[in-house]
Design a protein around this motif. Structure first.
Motif, PDB file in Angstrom:
ATOM      1  N   PRO A  16       0.800  -1.233   0.000  1.00 22.19           N
ATOM      2  CA  PRO A  16       0.000   0.000   0.000  1.00 22.19           C
ATOM      3  C   PRO A  16       0.826   1.273   0.000  1.00 22.19           C
ATOM      4  O   PRO A  16       0.520   2.217  -0.735  1.00 22.19           O
ATOM      5  N   CYS A  47      -5.241   1.650   6.261  1.00 20.41           N
ATOM      6  CA  CYS A  47      -4.261   0.591   6.013  1.00 20.41           C
ATOM      7  C   CYS A  47      -3.686   0.066   7.325  1.00 20.41           C
ATOM      8  O   CYS A  47      -3.585  -1.147   7.536  1.00 20.41           O
ATOM      9  N   PHE A  93      -8.088  -0.586  -1.171  1.00 22.77           N
ATOM     10  CA  PHE A  93      -7.331  -1.686  -0.573  1.00 22.77           C
ATOM     11  C   PHE A  93      -8.127  -2.983  -0.668  1.00 22.77           C
ATOM     12  O   PHE A  93      -9.357  -2.972  -0.694  1.00 22.77           O
TER      13      PHE A  93
END
Length: 213
Positions: A16, A47, A93
């Motif tokens: 990420p 995240c 994500f």
């Protein structure tokens, strides 16, 4: 690079933090918006929240190429990409749960009782690695997470330590050997294959006999 109808699209997935740093736009609520610091901070927090649960997180982004990149364009990444890999649009994500095998906790316990030191070396995000290490009993103490080696102090050697691959690159072989010798609970995260070899060689230099599982 994917061909969709009459246009080419760059699609990126990966760690990420690496994907996010290449994005200047975000697809949010069916709109493309500027990827400003507030939105970037929101993504960073999301995240870390997922990683803190021990989940493995991937980031996704894309970029629609202009008309100069046609069906017949010869795309290559060797030695460098001949198409844009920055200025991407962040899409989101995906997180995955890959739980340790049920027997890992017992194996860790037996190793500890036999006086065997366990060092975890992984390519996962440091937060994910820490959560998994705590879950299986590799980390049992308060944890020191280094942003850089200057934060390290001998008086902290009673803590567990999590070191990222980027921090490991800053260490001399002697400094690495000091970490391996002084800390009882160690996790290396976001490491490359070459760094894994460096860690094994560091253990051998301080007289440890190691095995890699």
């Amino acid at each position: 690079v994917h061909l969709e109808e009459d246009r080419c699209i760059v699609v990126m997935k990966g760690a990420p933090e690496k994907v996010l740093e290449r994005c200047n736009k975000i697809y949010l609520n069916n709109e493309v918006k500027e990827f400003n610091p507030k939105l970037r901070s929101m993504c960073d927090r999301a995240c870390l929240e997922l990683a803190g649960k021990g989940e493995r997180v991937l980031g996704f982004a894309d970029h629609i190429l202009n008309e100069s990149f046609t069906r017949g364009y010869r795309f290559t990444v060797d030695p460098e990409p001949n198409f844009p890999t920055d200025g991407l649009r962040f899409l989101g994500f995906i997180s995955m749960i890959d739980p340790p095998r049920p027997q890992v906790n017992e194996a860790v316990r037996k190793c500890r009782s036999a006086g065997i030191k366990i060092i975890m070396v992984t390519g996962d995000h440091p937060v994910t690695a820490k959560a998994i290490a705590q879950d299986v009993g590799i980390i049992t103490k308060e944890t020191l997470e280094l942003a850089n080696f200057e934060q390290l102090s001998p008086v902290q050697a009673d803590k567990a330590i999590v070191i990222s691959g980027s921090t490991l690159r800053e260490l001399t072989n002697q400094e690495l050997q000091g970490v391996l010798f002084n800390y009882k609970e160690i996790v290396f995260a976001r490491t490359s294959p070459a760094q894994k070899l460096q860690i094994v060689e560091g253990c051998q230099k301080i007289g440890h006999i190691g095995d890699v599982l």
